[in-house]
Design a protein around this motif. Structure first.
Motif, PDB file in Angstrom:
ATOM      1  N   HIS A 143       0.881  -1.180   0.000  1.00  0.00           N
ATOM      2  CA  HIS A 143       0.000   0.000   0.000  1.00  0.00           C
ATOM      3  C   HIS A 143       0.911   1.219   0.000  1.00  0.00           C
ATOM      4  O   HIS A 143       1.365   1.665   1.053  1.00  0.00           O
ATOM      5  CB  HIS A 143      -0.880   0.029   1.251  1.00  0.00           C
ATOM      6  N   TYR A 183     -13.184  -3.699   8.183  1.00  0.00           N
ATOM      7  CA  TYR A 183     -13.185  -2.230   8.114  1.00  0.00           C
ATOM      8  C   TYR A 183     -14.593  -1.743   7.771  1.00  0.00           C
ATOM      9  O   TYR A 183     -14.833  -1.116   6.735  1.00  0.00           O
ATOM     10  CB  TYR A 183     -12.174  -1.699   7.084  1.00  0.00           C
ATOM     11  N   HIS A 218      -9.283  -9.700   2.341  1.00  0.00           N
ATOM     12  CA  HIS A 218      -8.877  -9.410   3.715  1.00  0.00           C
ATOM     13  C   HIS A 218      -9.955 -10.092   4.547  1.00  0.00           C
ATOM     14  O   HIS A 218     -11.094  -9.625   4.593  1.00  0.00           O
ATOM     15  CB  HIS A 218      -8.852  -7.901   3.969  1.00  0.00           C
ATOM     16  N   HIS A 224      -2.477 -11.695   4.007  1.00  0.00           N
ATOM     17  CA  HIS A 224      -1.998 -11.560   5.394  1.00  0.00           C
ATOM     18  C   HIS A 224      -2.634 -12.517   6.403  1.00  0.00           C
ATOM     19  O   HIS A 224      -3.256 -12.095   7.368  1.00  0.00           O
ATOM     20  CB  HIS A 224      -2.046 -10.104   5.873  1.00  0.00           C
ATOM     21  N   TRP A 247      -1.474  -3.895  13.392  1.00  0.00           N
ATOM     22  CA  TRP A 247      -1.827  -4.350  12.052  1.00  0.00           C
ATOM     23  C   TRP A 247      -3.201  -4.997  12.124  1.00  0.00           C
ATOM     24  O   TRP A 247      -3.606  -5.480  13.178  1.00  0.00           O
ATOM     25  CB  TRP A 247      -0.884  -5.460  11.568  1.00  0.00           C
ATOM     26  N   SER A 248      -3.877  -5.069  10.991  1.00  0.00           N
ATOM     27  CA  SER A 248      -5.078  -5.893  10.886  1.00  0.00           C
ATOM     28  C   SER A 248      -4.849  -6.908   9.792  1.00  0.00           C
ATOM     29  O   SER A 248      -4.523  -6.507   8.675  1.00  0.00           O
ATOM     30  CB  SER A 248      -6.304  -5.045  10.547  1.00  0.00           C
ATOM     31  N   ASP A 260       2.678  -6.501   3.016  1.00  0.00           N
ATOM     32  CA  ASP A 260       1.590  -5.637   3.486  1.00  0.00           C
ATOM     33  C   ASP A 260       2.156  -4.277   3.895  1.00  0.00           C
ATOM     34  O   ASP A 260       1.705  -3.672   4.866  1.00  0.00           O
ATOM     35  CB  ASP A 260       0.810  -6.293   4.636  1.00  0.00           C
ATOM     36  N   ASN A 276      -3.698   1.569  10.745  1.00  0.00           N
ATOM     37  CA  ASN A 276      -3.241   0.165  10.744  1.00  0.00           C
ATOM     38  C   ASN A 276      -2.125  -0.031   9.730  1.00  0.00           C
ATOM     39  O   ASN A 276      -2.239   0.432   8.598  1.00  0.00           O
ATOM     40  CB  ASN A 276      -4.388  -0.778  10.323  1.00  0.00           C
ATOM     41  N   GLY A 277      -1.104  -0.755  10.125  1.00  0.00           N
ATOM     42  CA  GLY A 277      -0.078  -1.124   9.152  1.00  0.00           C
ATOM     43  C   GLY A 277       1.314  -0.740   9.599  1.00  0.00           C
ATOM     44  O   GLY A 277       1.484  -0.034  10.598  1.00  0.00           O
TER      45      GLY A 277
HETATM   46  O1  URP Z   1      -3.001  -3.308   9.012  1.00  0.00           O
HETATM   47  C1  URP Z   1      -2.966  -3.425   7.788  1.00  0.00           C
HETATM   48  N1  URP Z   1      -2.897  -4.624   7.275  1.00  0.00           N
HETATM   49  N2  URP Z   1      -2.999  -2.334   7.011  1.00  0.00           N
HETATM   50  C2  URP Z   1      -3.050  -2.299   5.625  1.00  0.00           C
HETATM   51  C3  URP Z   1      -4.421  -2.478   5.059  1.00  0.00           C
HETATM   52  C4  URP Z   1      -4.797  -3.915   4.991  1.00  0.00           C
HETATM   53  O2  URP Z   1      -5.732  -4.321   5.666  1.00  0.00           O
HETATM   54  O3  URP Z   1      -4.165  -4.677   4.268  1.00  0.00           O
END
Ligand code: URP
Ligand code: ZN
Ligand code: ZN
Ligand code: ZN
Length: 472
Positions: free
Chosen positions: A60, A155, A183, A239, A287-288, A315, A337-338
């Motif tokens: 991302h 989300y 996801h 992920h 993270w998610s 990710d 998140n991330g």
């Molecule tokens: O926490 C994360 N994974 N952020 C990036 C967006 C996603 O859900 O892949």
């Protein structure tokens, strides 16, 4: 310029051998011994491994999220990727309900075109399915070469799509030859649990993990897999963080469903306890899906070894600690998140996986490059060392020792989630289509040199693949 790589040990997903590689016009023109060196720059890879450039199927870059935008864009993100041995990224193009897909794709081209230092493609988010979206899919696939769609099952009120959207995306993907990515977390239940936690005054980062338990990832993974079987379609679960989800993927695969799974370095080496770090440091590890209890790591390693999970994505989704992660100081639901991973994906897998005997060198190449190339329509242009393939090549010193740190990383963020971790094995030089991007650990590439990749349709393990082979 012609180049000849000598004295290295070549590793592909299938083989380990010693040979020379001749590069002409950006492609591998010969592999063998005593190749003609005249007019070629000779690169001595003595003591090094030589393998195909990494393909990061999950990034991302320059992405708006949680009221802010990821810190790394297509320039800093792809430079950091190259330092880490990655020569292709496939980034997620976000879309907005009610807007033509074409507009979103143009936005992503504008973000990347003059900036990327390595080649790149896009996955496309599907937020809704209606006549307009269905009418645009042939353009997306055939003209843009975007052959993978992403559906968020979490989300809520932001990216989340409902089951009808997922199911209809699976059916359309089957019809058009695309791979559906999910996801997989149950966003409705997470929404309830997070609201409840906040109301009860439980606002620290650890509640991010406690309100997204592994059962909800397992449930959503199982649901998506079942819908894939019903649609006789194809699914790639991004992920994967926990045993619950691995079990569901393994179960679907045992039934013969085309279900694939990706995990990420953070889930292999970090765990839920990091979210409890004092002074809001836990926010760096949000993270998610969340980091899980440590015992899940062994399940993930075993799944990589046994082939139940097939790829390692980063990710990459980086936010500064100060000024961005900070947004959630009083409320964990507001922490973007991330994290920053794009640079250390290969080093961590090599050091923790290959050197510790958990996976073989060939599996390492498959997980970081070859399998992603096959699943996402880039093989054999990318993802292998073969005559005719792009000369995307990593020259890797398997003995080099390094400590991962914000002081030395090339990502644009003010912390590193793996700070202090010792890794053995590091890229020395990295070539993209025959040109150095990293040379002797220095960046020598050029923003804008990366090319946009139109990808082929999904055809792994389908009868279509056999027909295509037969008709050649
Ligand atoms: O926490 C994360 N994974 N952020 C990036 C967006 C996603 O859900 O892949
Ligand atoms: Zn040249
Ligand atoms: Zn996600
Ligand atoms: Zn992601």
């Amino acid at each position: 310029m012609k180049k000849l790589i000598k004295n290295g040990t070549i590793i592909t997903a299938a083989d380990t051998f010693t040979a020379e590689i001749l590069i002409e016009d950006g492609k591998i023109s010969q592999i063998g011994t005593n190749l003609p060196a005249q007019g070629a720059e000779v690169i001595d890879a003595n003591g090094c491994l030589v393998f195909p450039g990494g393909i990061d199927p999950h990034t991302h870059l320059d992405m708006p999220f949680g009221g802010t935008v990821t810190k790394d864009d297509f320039e800093t993100g792809t430079i950091a990727a190259a330092f880490g041995g990655t020569t292709t990224v496939i980034d997620f193009c976000l879309t907005n309900k009610g807007e033509p897909l074409k507009n979103s794709i143009q936005t992503w081209h504008a973000k990347s075109k003059e900036k990327a230092v390595i080649d790149y493609g896009f996955h496309l988010m599907i937020a809704e399915i209606n006549e307009n979206v269905l009418n645009e899919l042939p353009y997306v696939i055939n003209e843009e070469g975007i052959t993978s769609f992403k559906v968020f099952m979490a989300y809520k009120n932001v990216f989340q799509a409902d089951d009808e959207t997922l199911f209809r995306t699976l059916i359309s993907a089957k019809e058009h030859g695309a791979l559906v990515m999910v996801h997989a977390e149950n966003g409705d239940v997470i929404d309830y649990l997070t609201k409840k936690a906040v109301e009860e005054g439980n606002r620290d980062p650890i509640y991010h993990a406690l309100t997204r338990p592994p059962e909800l990832e397992g449930e959503a993974t199982g649901r998506a897999a079942k819908l894939t079987g019903l649609a006789n379609s194809q699914l790639y679960v991004v992920h994967v963080s926990c045993a619950d989800a691995v079990e569901k993927i393994a179960e679907a695969r045992s039934k013969g469903f085309n279900v694939w799974g990706e995990t990420c370095p953070q889930y292999l080496v970090l765990d839920q306890s990091y979210l409890e770090r004092p002074n809001f440091e836990g926010a760096k590890y949000v993270w998610s899906p969340p980091l899980r209890e440590k015992w899940n790591q062994e399940v993930l390693w075993n799944a990589l070894k046994s082939g139940q999970l097939q790829t390692l994505g980063s990710d990459q989704c980086s936010f500064d600690f100060k000024g961005q992660k900070d947004l959630g100081r009083d409320d964990f639901t507001k922490i973007p998140n991330g994290g920053p991973i794009i640079e250390d994906r290969l080093s961590i897998l090599f050091s923790e996986g290959v050197r510790k005997g958990r996976i073989s060198l060939n599996q390492f190449v498959d997980l970081t490059s070859t399998r992603a190339a096959k699943l996402f329509g880039l093989f054999p242009k990318k993802g292998t060392i073969a005559v005719g393939s792009d000369a995307d090549i990593v020259i890797f010193d398997p003995q080099a020792e390094r400590v991962i740190s914000v002081e030395t990383h090339h990502m644009a963020v003010d912390y590193n989630a793996f700070e202090g971790m010792k890794v053995t094995g590091e890229p020395v030089s990295v070539l993209s289509r025959g040109e150095f991007v990293i040379r002797d650990k220095q960046f020598v590439g050029k923003p804008g040199a990366g090319q946009y990749l139109k990808r082929a349709k999904y055809s792994v393990n389908t009868p279509l693949n056999i027909n295509q082979t037969l008709s050649i």
